[in-house]
Write an enzyme that holds these catalytic residues in place. Structure first.
Site, PDB file in Angstrom:
ATOM      1  CD  GLU A  56      -1.411  -2.189   2.296  1.00  0.00           C
ATOM      2  OE1 GLU A  56      -2.115  -2.952   3.243  1.00  0.00           O
ATOM      3  OE2 GLU A  56      -0.001  -2.631   2.091  1.00  0.00           O
ATOM      4  CB  SER A 172      23.563 -39.299  -8.909  1.00  0.00           C
ATOM      5  OG  SER A 172      24.929 -39.533  -9.884  1.00  0.00           O
ATOM      6  CB  THR A 200      19.125 -36.919  -1.211  1.00  0.00           C
ATOM      7  OG1 THR A 200      17.992 -37.612  -1.311  1.00  0.00           O
ATOM      8  CG2 THR A 200      19.317 -36.122  -2.366  1.00  0.00           C
ATOM      9  CG  HIS A 307       9.526 -38.164  -1.109  1.00  0.00           C
ATOM     10  ND1 HIS A 307       9.975 -38.535  -2.398  1.00  0.00           N
ATOM     11  CD2 HIS A 307       9.918 -36.912  -1.035  1.00  0.00           C
ATOM     12  CE1 HIS A 307      10.603 -37.462  -2.873  1.00  0.00           C
ATOM     13  NE2 HIS A 307      10.547 -36.219  -2.191  1.00  0.00           N
TER      14      HIS A 307
END
Length: 374
Positions: A56, A172, A200, A307
């Protein structure tokens, strides 16, 4: 054209402004503002970074005296409290704005409608809830951060048609194509932090940086889950010349000597946290720490065990899966490991699903819906 149609049109412009701040405003929300007079845009603004003027204020400064009698469109309710910057509501009144159109009321307990109430009390006309769903969608990370004290978690994976993220264990290399990779780097640019497990890091030795054309992009904070601090001290992400730090979360049993060796590697921060029932870093405790440090959004890039842990503990909010038209075979690593589903009624599903073709790949994106526990 009806006033409502005008309001929708100009709020879309405000949303477009707000998106310019994606990935740059944490722990503040992304906000866009548009000032309109006689159905003509006279100024725009967006919030660029925490501690700097809000959307704003940028728009009001550009409008100058032209703001008197004009309408202000803003994607999020103007703040009515003093934080790192003064309250926007006072500036709006002082500028002579006649009408304020708000997309979403601010879920921040310090605001909660007080901005709109103050403006109405000063004689301004206030219309709220215009394109509210779109404004809410833009700031889902901020809303979760401010109401639950946790970051918005996005799970990402590149996979084959048979659900593999590699051709061989601990191998990989990318399965998906360059168009998918470009989209991944766009995600990294827009989210505050990126997380992988130590497996990883040891298999891929990734940089976890953002690589977009012409040097654009912002590197996210790199977050590593490494319960026993087993990654190599020569890993690339520990020695990269990047503005973003690397945060390693390990268990409380890691020795002080080992912790200090890693802490000397430039912008490396070690967080020691408790372990969950699986003997690994407590993910909820880790996410709470990230939120306290101002991280509103987290991209979880794997691997399979990570995951599985995030999904099993119902910590994922959104998913981006990149699927390549290839079969990787049974020796490859699955996209999710360590999570069992008894049947369809117990399955984790996606809703608000979108599909997008990226070169030869397909991106499947959606919000996560967990099975009822009742």
């Amino acid at each position: 054209m009806l006033t409502a149609e005008y309001d929708h049109s100009f709020m879309r412009l405000a949303l477009k402004e707000a998106r310019k701040g994606l990935g740059r405003t944490s722990p503040n929300p992304c906000v866009g503002a548009v000032i309109v007079r006689d159905q003509t845009v006279i100024a725009t603004g967006y919030h660029k970074k925490a501690g700097t003027p809000h959307a704003e204020i940028h728009a009001l400064r550009r409008a100058g005296e032209s703001a008197r009698g004009a309408t202000l469109y803003v994607t999020l309710e103007p703040c009515n409290h003093t934080g790192r910057t003064p309250p926007c509501t006072r500036a709006i009144v002082a500028a002579g704005i006649r009408r304020v159109v708000v997309g979403l009321e601010d879920p921040n307990p310090l605001v909660e409608g007080s901005g709109n109430t103050y403006l109405q009390g000063q004689g301004l006309e206030v219309t709220s809830g215009v394109l509210e769903a779109e404004c809410r969608d833009l700031n889902r990370p901020f809303i979760k951060h401010i109401t639950r004290g946790l970051p918005w978690v996005v799970m990402k994976a590149g996979m084959s048609l048979d659900g593999r993220i590699s051709f061989q264990p601990h191998q990989s290399g990318s399965i998906t194509g360059p168009a998918s990779l470009h989209q991944v780097h766009r995600l990294r640019d827009r989210l505050d932090a990126i997380l992988v497990g130590n497996a990883t890091v040891m298999a891929d030795d990734p940089s976890l940086t953002t690589r977009l054309p012409h040097g654009r992009g912002r590197d996210p904070i790199r977050v590593i889950l490494d319960t026993h601090l087993n990654i190599s001290e020569s890993a690339r992400l520990l020695s990269l010349d990047s503005l973003a730090p690397t945060w390693i979360f390990c268990g409380t049993e890691v020795s002080i000597e080992k912790k200090e060796r890693f802490s000397k590697r430039g912008k490396v921060v070690i967080h020691q946290v408790g372990c969950g029932a699986d003997g690994r870093v407590d993910l909820l405790q880790m996410l709470t720490i990230l939120s306290l440090e101002g991280v509103m959004s987290l991209l979880v890039e794997g691997g399979a065990t990570v995951h599985g842990s995030f999904l099993r503990q119902q910590l994922v909010d959104h998913v981006n899966l990149f699927i390549a038209p290839i079969f990787a075979g049974s020796s490859g690593t699955p996209v999710v490991d360590g999570m069992n589903v008894a049947g369809g009624e117990d399955a984790i599903r996606l809703h608000n699903v979108r599909y997008r073709r990226l070169g030869q790949d397909l991106m499947v994106e959606g919000d996560v819906s967990y099975p009822s526990t009742s």
